[in-house]
Design an enzyme around this catalytic site. Structure first.
Site, PDB file in Angstrom:
ATOM      1  CG  HIS A 137      -1.727   1.193   1.438  1.00 33.81           C
ATOM      2  ND1 HIS A 137      -3.087   1.225   1.208  1.00 33.81           N
ATOM      3  CD2 HIS A 137      -1.403   2.454   1.853  1.00 33.81           C
ATOM      4  CE1 HIS A 137      -3.560   2.429   1.469  1.00 33.81           C
ATOM      5  NE2 HIS A 137      -2.542   3.202   1.868  1.00 33.81           N
ATOM      6  CD  GLU A 138       2.078   3.861   3.635  1.00 30.64           C
ATOM      7  OE1 GLU A 138       2.548   4.842   3.018  1.00 30.64           O
ATOM      8  OE2 GLU A 138       1.048   3.943   4.325  1.00 30.64           O
TER       9      GLU A 138
ATOM     10  CG  HIS B 242       0.475   6.027  -1.008  1.00 30.78           C
ATOM     11  ND1 HIS B 242      -0.676   6.460  -1.646  1.00 30.78           N
ATOM     12  CD2 HIS B 242       0.066   5.460   0.160  1.00 30.78           C
ATOM     13  CE1 HIS B 242      -1.725   6.172  -0.898  1.00 30.78           C
ATOM     14  NE2 HIS B 242      -1.305   5.559   0.191  1.00 30.78           N
TER      15      HIS B 242
END
Length: 219
Positions: A22-23, A26
Site C-alpha cells: 500500500h505504501e 504511493h
C-alpha cells in the site's frame, strides 16, 4: 498456544504485503507524477523492512490477532506502515495529482484482494489437496485485511487517502478549509473506532465488497 501460532502464521504474509505494498504504491505513483522524494529515501521497494513500523505493522495487528484467537472473536484487523514521504509541492500539478497518489494505496489493496481471492478459489477447487486448507485460510485472511485497509483508507477523513482525494476534488477554497481537519484526523478515527461507529460504517461496506468478490470468483 498452537492455535495462536497457526493464526499468526496464516495472517503474517497477507498483513505484511497489504500494509507495505500500500505504501510502496504511493511512492511509485508520486514518482510518476514528478515527486522523487520516496525514491530518494529508498521507499519505492518491495522490501518490507523498508516500510515496517514496529507498532503499526507488527504490534497492533499481532495483538488484535492474539486477542481474537484467545477470545474466539472476529475483531477488525488493521495496521499501518511507515508513511511514504510525499512532497505534494513537487508534483507537476499538486492538487490534481494528489488524487492519483492518494488513490494508489487503496487501489493496490484492491488488486491484492483479487489475488488472494484467486488463491482462495484454487484452495476450494481441490479441497482434499495437500495445500488446500492453508491456501483457503491465507486467501480468506488476504481478502479480509485488504478489504479493511482499502475501505478504511477511502474514508473522507484527512490524512487518510480518502481525505486527500476529497481535497483534490474540491474547489480550492473549500479544499483548503477541508484540509485544515488533518491534524484532528487521527483522533477522530480513534473516537469512531472506540465508540463502535467505525465498525458500523465499515462492516456493511466490507460485506458488500466481499460478496462481489465471491460472485466474481464463484466461491
Amino acid at each position: 498456544m498452537e492455535s495462536l501460532i497457526a493464526t499468526l502464521a496464516i495472517w503474517a504474509l497477507p498483513v505484511l504485503l497489504a500494509i507495505t505494498l500500500h505504501e510502496a504504491a504511493h511512492g511509485y505513483v508520486a514518482r510518476h507524477f514528478g515527486d522523487p522524494t520516496a525514491e530518494q529515501e529508498g521507499r519505492i521497494t518491495l522490501n518490507p523492512f523498508k516500510h515496517i513500523d514496529p507498532v503499526g505493522t507488527v504490534l497492533v495487528p499481532g495483538a488484535i490477532l492474539a486477542l481474537s484467537s484467545l477470545l474466539g472473536g472476529g475483531g477488525m484487523l488493521f495496521g499501518w506502515a511507515k508513511p511514504v514521504p510525499v512532497n505534494f509541492n513537487r508534483l507537476r500539478r499538486p492538487k490534481a495529482d494528489m488524487l492519483w497518489v492518494a488513490a494508489a494505496g487503496p487501489f493496490m489493496n484492491f488488486l491484492m484482494a483479487l489475488g488472494w481471492a484467486l488463491l482462495l478459489k484454487f484452495g476450494l477447487s481441490d479441497p482434499l489437496g495437500t495445500y488446500a486448507e492453508p491456501m483457503r485460510e491465507m486467501g480468506m485472511a488476504g481478502i479480509q485485511i485488504n478489504s479493511v485497509l482499502m475501505l478504511l483508507n477511502l474514508l473522507p477523513i484527512p490524512p487518510l487517502d480518502g481525505g486527500r482525494i476529497v481535497v483534490s476534488l474540491l474547489p480550492h477554497r473549500l479544499a483548503w478549509k477541508f484540509a485544515r481537519i488533518e491534524p484532528y484526523g487521527f483522533p477522530i478515527l480513534l473516537v469512531l473506532l472506540f465508540t463502535g461507529i467505525l465498525g458500523h460504517i465499515l462492516w456493511p461496506l466490507i460485506a458488500i465488497f466481499q460478496t462481489l468478490l465471491a460472485t466474481l470468483f464463484g466461491f
